[in-house]
Design an enzyme around this catalytic site. Structure first.
Site: not given
Ligand code: FRU
Length: 486
Positions: A211, A40
């Site tokens: 998320e 992300d």
């Molecule tokens: C989304 C996610 C988020 C988390 C991150 C962990 O892709 O699952 O919810 O903070 O990636 O790397």
């Protein structure tokens, strides 16, 4: 002697940097890290002429793990410079996703113009919200000594996104309760003490954990008005809600029996936006991968690519608020040689006199009403990526079933992206950005977008137009080679 060593160092450095970004599948005009795993985008913030792109990374390898915030900056959202890792995993607590703000008024007491990062601290049993601050424009951060600033003692509670709400002079945080498919809004005067305001959801797409929320004001095209847009990521796609935010709660105005997706492709997730730039609207960047196979894509020494930055706006179409996404104009400065033709009637197959796997194409065509028509890219060795309009069912299809998928069974099975697309005047406009292993397709001036990964061999680089039944008229096809940003 010193001079010779200096020269040799310079030379080896150059050779190294020449090899980097020249690897097989490496995008040439999209951001990807020099090496190691990325997911992300985090903490997108603009300050003093610099766009900061933090991102989830593993500083130790090319698979997900040891989550930290790596850091790159850009002056134009086109060319990027990588800086040292900004926020590291420490004491067994990983740095999960979050946002960053400029605390111009020093509400936090961390100093005027402190950059404050708000992130999830993750362990196997607990997720909490935490802050860290930087007084040197994001080069170095100090984690707040009274962390966490928000702890519900829950295992899943993550991805805080914070912005300044001018009307009430306070900070608003949206944060996700993934399993409940809910976004909770919090309020704070100084980024440390957070009070719950309201909860949004479950609604829309609840097929996967929610998320990476992001809430922002977006302008309505052709007016001076703005609406609030709330984004969430779930089940390897993203959705958006459009309505109002009154400082306490978000009220969705789009129909709730329909899912509005930011991208209909297989590889677009966790996008968040710059909220405070010289641009009129928020600029969104997404992670171009898919958790179903992200760790197994055949790229090395890096994994994953970010989308081109997209400017967001809104349009009301048939009584619904539709997100419009457009690539920033400055990408045109990367165009080199061009190939253009117009008013071409195609029945069956028609090769285009162009070869390449790093290009931009603009196409306006009238699809035959009788069958499927469109364009094939990365053609060669019996492989191709097919982008088409299926007129009988009024839908667009991006089909990678005929591309190399030998590296992963799930990638092979998730091989089509399909969405209904209406053609009000019988015409379809595509703006295609093809960058080695990434294809972003903007439909009808950004009313819909499809993003997909494709792993073609270097010599799978031909282009063909096609129309399975009846004739399709290609009013114009413009193709530009694109120069590398690296
Ligand atoms: C989304 C996610 C988020 C988390 C991150 C962990 O892709 O699952 O919810 O903070 O990636 O790397």
């Amino acid at each position: 002697m010193k001079k010779i060593i200096f020269f040799l160092l310079l030379l080896s450095n150059q050779i190294y940097s020449q090899e980097l970004y020249k690897e097989k599948y490496r995008p040439q005009f999209h951001f990807s890290p020099a090496k190691n795993w990325m997911n992300d985008p985090n903490g997108l913030v603009y300050f003093n002429g610099e766009y900061h792109l933090f991102y989830q990374s593993n500083p130790f390898g090319n698979q997900w793990g040891h989550m930290s915030w790596s850091h790159s900056i850009s002056k134009d959202l086109l060319h990027w410079q990588q800086l040292p890792v900004a926020l590291k995993e420490e004491n067994g607590i990983m740095m999960f996703s979050g946002s960053a703000v400029m605390d111009e008024k020093n509400t936090s007491g961390f100093g005027k113009n402190a950059m404050v990062a708000i992130y999830t601290g993750h362990t196997d049993t607990l997720q909490t919200q935490n802050i860290a601050y930087s007084n040197d424009a994001g080069r170095t951060f100090t984690k707040f000594n009274n962390n966490p600033v928000l702890n519900l003692r829950q295992k899943d509670f993550r991805d805080p996104n914070v912005f300044w709400y001018e009307k009430n002079n306070d900070w608003i945080m949206c944060v996700s309760h993934p399993n409940e498919h809910q976004i909770e809004f919090y309020q704070s005067k100084e980024l440390k003490d957070w009070k719950s305001l309201s909860v949004f959801g479950p609604v829309g797409d609840t097929s996967g954990v929610w998320e990476c929320p992001d809430l922002m004001q977006v302008s309505i095209e052709g007016t001076k008005e703005k609406k609030w847009v709330l984004f969430t990521s779930q089940n390897s796609t993203m959705q958006y809600f459009v309505g109002e935010f009154d400082g306490t709660r978000f009220i969705n105005e789009n129909p709730t029996n329909k899912i509005f997706k930011q991208d209909y492709g297989t590889d677009y997730y966790a996008a968040v936006a710059y909220h405070n730039t010289p641009y009129k609207n928020p600029i969104s960047i997404g992670w171009l991968n898919n958790w179903n196979y992200a760790n197994d894509i055949p790229t090395t020494p890096w994994k994953s690519v970010m989308s081109l930055p997209r400017e967001l706006s809104l349009k009301k179409i048939n009584g619904e608020w539709i997100l419009i996404q457009t690539v920033l104009q400055n990408i045109k400065t990367l165009r080199s040689s061009a190939k253009s033709f117009s008013n071409k009637i195609v029945s069956k197959q028609s090769p285009v006199n162009f070869k390449g796997n790093v290009f931009e194409a603009e196409i306006l065509f009238q699809p035959s009403a009788k069958g499927e028509s469109g364009i094939k890219l990365a053609v060669g060795n019996n492989h191709y990526l097919k982008i088409s309009y299926d007129a009988l069912n009024q839908r667009m299809i991006v089909d990678r079933s005929q591309t190399n998928s030998s590296f992963n069974k799930t990638f092979a099975s998730i091989n089509k992206a399909i969405s209904k697309i209406q053609l009000p005047d019988g015409k379809l406009k595509w703006h295609i950005y093809f960058d080695k292993s990434i294809v972003e397709i903007f439909v009808n001036d950004g009313e819909a977008v499809f993003t997909t990964q494709v792993f073609a061999e270097e010599n799978e680089n031909s282009v063909q137009l096609f129309s399975t039944k009846g004739k399709s008229k290609f009013e114009y096809v413009n193709i530009w080679n694109i120069k590398s940003i690296w």
